[in-house]
Write a protein that holds these residues in place. Structure first.
Motif, mmCIF file in Angstrom:
data_model
loop_
_atom_site.group_PDB
_atom_site.id
_atom_site.type_symbol
_atom_site.label_atom_id
_atom_site.label_comp_id
_atom_site.label_asym_id
_atom_site.label_seq_id
_atom_site.Cartn_x
_atom_site.Cartn_y
_atom_site.Cartn_z
ATOM 1 N N ILE A 1 103.310 61.812 42.813
ATOM 2 C CA ILE A 1 102.772 61.883 44.178
ATOM 3 C C ILE A 1 103.136 63.228 44.788
ATOM 4 N N PRO B 1 103.037 57.006 38.828
ATOM 5 C CA PRO B 1 102.157 58.113 39.223
ATOM 6 C C PRO B 1 102.997 59.236 39.854
ATOM 7 N N LEU C 1 90.186 54.387 44.092
ATOM 8 C CA LEU C 1 91.599 54.630 44.332
ATOM 9 C C LEU C 1 91.788 55.403 45.642
ATOM 10 N N GLN C 2 90.959 56.425 45.827
ATOM 11 C CA GLN C 2 91.103 57.260 47.021
ATOM 12 C C GLN C 2 90.772 56.472 48.288
ATOM 13 N N ARG D 1 88.484 56.690 40.360
ATOM 14 C CA ARG D 1 89.049 57.702 41.248
ATOM 15 C C ARG D 1 88.602 57.467 42.684
ATOM 16 N N MET E 1 98.226 63.517 47.199
ATOM 17 C CA MET E 1 97.554 63.472 45.907
ATOM 18 C C MET E 1 98.367 62.641 44.932
ATOM 19 N N VAL E 2 97.678 61.836 44.150
ATOM 20 C CA VAL E 2 98.372 61.125 43.075
ATOM 21 C C VAL E 2 97.775 61.553 41.732
ATOM 22 N N SER F 1 92.991 62.353 43.860
ATOM 23 C CA SER F 1 93.629 61.687 42.731
ATOM 24 C C SER F 1 93.102 62.273 41.425
ATOM 25 N N ILE G 1 93.071 61.009 37.388
ATOM 26 C CA ILE G 1 93.422 59.962 36.426
ATOM 27 C C ILE G 1 93.297 60.550 35.020
ATOM 28 N N VAL H 1 98.068 52.181 43.742
ATOM 29 C CA VAL H 1 97.604 52.800 42.492
ATOM 30 C C VAL H 1 97.545 51.742 41.394
#
Lengths: 552, 552
Positions: A486, A484, A527-528, A524, A468-469, A547, A549, A508
């Motif tokens: 992590i 980020p 990003l994923q 999101r 997960m970020v 993620s 944001i 990211v």
């Protein structure tokens, strides 16, 4: 429902049909036979227990359930009692003395003593349960006080075998009730419901007494302590070992909570015959010379938290393996447990014990009859219809083949799955509707709240973990603020993965730069996807990706 | 290292000693026997393969490894070839024709053809590998072209059995090389290293030919298609079925990538004798009447992605179970696979097939010798020292007992674990130092990067999943801004858990209110503790808890 019809519904069981629970209905009246549990398969991650899905009974508001009848005290026939009693309050239970005593403990632990009454009967007693006349008959198995049932219906007698083998030299001397079986046959058996567990095994299952010879050798040869592991419920084995302890002048200690409780219960009601002076508390065994001691223990399935498992890993509170110990694994390995049992045996060897197990010596026999016993029972009863129960489809099919060999027409043999309703009337027997009849997961205090979706997630997490970020962005410009955060578990050891972490950070940064104009949900998602692709390319693994944001 | 000493080091294996890889050193010269893989146990979550830990070889810079010698082509003896060749480039391989052909495929797939050369030898050939004289001898097993090795040392001959049984009527007609075994005995055997797999099985293992009778029955009785599942590498079974196909006028199709590849390879080098006109492509089977077709398939271990597994769940691309199919599971179930194999059989029954498997019919025999064969081999060789290999501790102990029964003194029998160095010199044999000799996990493209910590996390995630909260707080006042974001998988189905989510939100709110003055790390810790406690009280489960507190 019509009074002109009998309905039989097997419920529960993990692939095994009618093992845990069976409903017998006559019009709007019903009885239940057994309420057992199953233990989860290796791939049912995190599940503690499996109980029958008895939703059907809750939905049949018109049905009067007059009683729950128990065949014997094993967990796969009694273990769900508290769940069923809790849901169906006020229905009386019927059980033989030992089974009743074991049920009592369960109800007390679940604080349900007031929710039902237990009617104790003796093997051979005839019970009147609502409109049902039920004749119990003693059968031999690996626990005392085991019965089958003959249920009189307007269309003939239905005989339910319970779990059985034909043991003519049982430990407690109580033979199968051949007379009653013969009497049923004389009166005419409409339907036979028979235990199929060993339908793939040719020949006869040896008597429980056969293990006497093996244990006699062990007791004669063991120079120091003897530790015997078996099921906590295997009271005839416990009696056997107590008898050997007496013969060979050893004190007997019991290790393991469930076995200690069972021994206490069984001694109280006179099922186990062990004098006080034979027994010694586990805390006091160090004062006894090793060659004057035998210890009965739980953990025959390699369960890491039971006594044998703890001995294997050196994690028992008051007991340690000593060089010179003879450890006997005196139990059938339940399918699915082979790896853990084998690992336990290896570790006990490593710790210096001599380990004895089947097939090195016949220290255990099955509690279920083999093919010849199945043929004998079918022949004794000579039923019109035959419903193989207690087994997976493969066992039911093998049992069916035996029935056909004995002359029962194929159309009169019913191989069904749990939830199939079998209907009997004056015209005969047939498979009717299907009701929910599978199983329900128990996980912690939750019953049925772990379903397919949660299980699938557990599988993915077990395989590749997650990453997960959490990243902060400027809500005006959409730009990344700081590094980020992590968080990852079960995927890779992050401290040794600097390059991969740099890759995550770069991804990211790049994705958020390119999606500055997009809305948060979209960013999101992108990003994923990008992280997932990058990590798969680098590691060929597919962790779950999350993620967050934060717009500041 | 001194030239006056021979060192033997078993490596790798999941509990099995010397199964996958063994090093034989003489001074600074060495050879390796086999480089195999193991498949992970059920509780090795997410692991694809297990390879031997051969760090020791990488660290012994002074050691010249002259060759890797293969006993036979099964995965547990060849499967790690690419990993070893990649790490130890330039070392030549020595293998019999079939084994060499199978190794070639592995090296090609890993693009390592240039990293080594394969020297092909025939069973019975004597090899000169560095300073070692190695005499190969043919042994029977469940794959053709199987050998053991006799290695001449200054102190006598070391005989390594490979995997073997004494099959005097093997499918390919090639018997064990009794003459060579006798010759070794005459010259004097210093050390015997023997396969212990079936050391707990009394009697003799039946010949591969025994399954002929069972298959003859099946081919005679099957009205429609026959589908036979076995290991992709079980070439003698494939030859048997091809022969039956010819005798009963059926076409033969091969289903499954690995089996198709193996059949192609084995036919090319003449190990499999199947004429072109016998074979039919899987895509063309629909044009053939069911009673004129037999299909060989992978998936005998119930692997969900192999052919039989896909047939059971109806997910094969070009093949479906049809009522009337006779499906034969012709393979030993590897311990740990019992549940999946049984489930597969049940599902195939459900789909209308007739399923035949051991013990319903003897459609498979073990490839490893039983106790009487072990006694025969020890008696034939009459060794001074004995090192049981290829088995878990329990099997090695049972093999040791056999050796003692045959008169080998207990002090001359060595039961060791992987990584133990066995030293031989003119004074005798002893256990020396211990080197890293366990196994390494392969997960995706990662070798050895999944260790205990990651595995423990996977276990926790598999059992109870995780829950994470991300919460924004005002960096000045420390107060919560908006609702926390809650992400959870594998714990509970959140959509049905409104109350629990409210509880999480309340806990977040309360803890952050009470810790306004604390620093972020402290608040996080407190929050996670409180959430963990609250969730355990509510559900009796212990998901992993994570939190992120963003200060805005």
């Amino acid at each position: 429902m019509s009074k002109q019809k009998i309905r039989i519904i097997p419920l529960g069981g993990l692939g095994e049909v009618g093992k845990n629970m069976t409903v017998v209905e006559w019009g709007n009246d019903a009885i239940i036979i057994d309420t057992g549990v199953m233990f989860p398969a290796n791939d049912m991650l995190g599940v503690d227990l499996i109980i029958p899905d008895f939703r059907y009974l809750l939905e049949r508001k018109d049905l009067t359930i007059h009683g729950i009848l128990y065949t014997h005290g094993h967990e796969d026939h009694t273990g769900a009692a508290a769940y069923v009693v809790d849901a169906l309050r006020g229905i009386p239970l019927y059980a033989t003395p030992l089974t009743a005593a074991l049920l009592e403990v369960k109800l007390r632990d679940a604080r349900l003593t007031d929710a039902t009454t237990i009617n104790v009967f003796k093997p051979g007693d005839t019970l009147k349960v609502g409109p049902f006349k039920v004749e119990s008959f003693h059968m031999t198995h690996s626990i005392p006080d085991c019965v089958g049932f003959g249920i009189t219906t307007p269309f003939g007698i239905i005989v339910h075998s319970g779990d059985y083998k034909f043991d003519n030299t049982p430990i407690d001397g109580k033979k199968p009730d051949y007379a009653k079986l013969g009497e049923f046959a004389k009166r005419g058996v409409l339907l036979f419901m028979g235990d199929s567990t060993n339908a793939e095994k040719p020949g006869w299952t040896p008597s429980e007494s056969v293990v006497n010879d093996a244990f006699d050798d062990i007791f004669r040869q063991a120079k120091d302590r003897i530790i015997v592991a078996t099921f906590a419920s295997h009271l005839s084995r416990i009696q056997q070992i107590a008898d050997f302890a007496a013969r060979y002048n050893r004190k007997l200690a019991i290790a393991g909570h469930s076995m200690t409780e069972n021994v206490k219960t069984a001694r109280r009601i006179g099922i186990l015959n062990i004098p006080d002076e034979r027994l010694v508390e586990l805390g006091q065994i160090n004062s006894i010379p090793p060659h004057e001691l035998v210890i009965m223990a739980t953990g025959s399935q390699g369960e890491p938290s039971a006594v044998l498992g703890r001995l294997a890993t050196g994690q028992h509170r008051s007991l340690d393996v000593m060089a010179g110990d003879t450890i006997v694994v005196s139990a059938h390995t339940i399918p699915g447990n082979e790896e853990t049992v084998s690992r336990t045996i290896n570790k006990l060897f490593q710790r210096g014990a001599d380990v004895i197990y089947d097939p090195l010596a016949p220290v255990h026999v099955s509690g279920h009859g083999s093919q010849e016993e199945m043929k004998l029972l079918i022949s004794l009863l000579n039923p019109r219809f035959f419903l193989p129960i207690h087994g997976e489809l493969r066992h039911l099919r093998a049992h069916k083949k035996l029935g056909m060999q004995l002359g029962i027409p194929e159309k009169n043999i019913f191989v069904v799955e749990n939830g199939h309703v079998l209907e009997i009337d004056k015209h005969g027997m047939r498979v009717g509707e299907r009701v929910p009849g599978g199983y329900v997961f128990v996980d912690g205090s939750g019953v049925g709240d772990v379903g397919r979706a949660v299980m699938r997630d557990r599988e993915v997490l077990a395989r590749d973990g997650f990453l997960m970020v959490v990243v902060n962005v400027d809500s005006d410009t959409g730009e990344v603020l700081g590094d980020p955060e992590i968080i990852s578990r079960g995927f890779i050891y992050l401290r040794d993965a600097d390059e991969l972490i740099d890759g995550v950070k770069r991804t990211v940064h790049d994705v958020l730069l390119n999606t500055r104009q997009a809305r948060n949900g979209k960013r999101r998602e992108r990003l994923q996807e990008s992280l997932s692709r990058m990590l798969y390319n680098e590691t060929k693994r597919r962790p779950m990706i999350f993620s967050v944001i934060n717009e500041n």
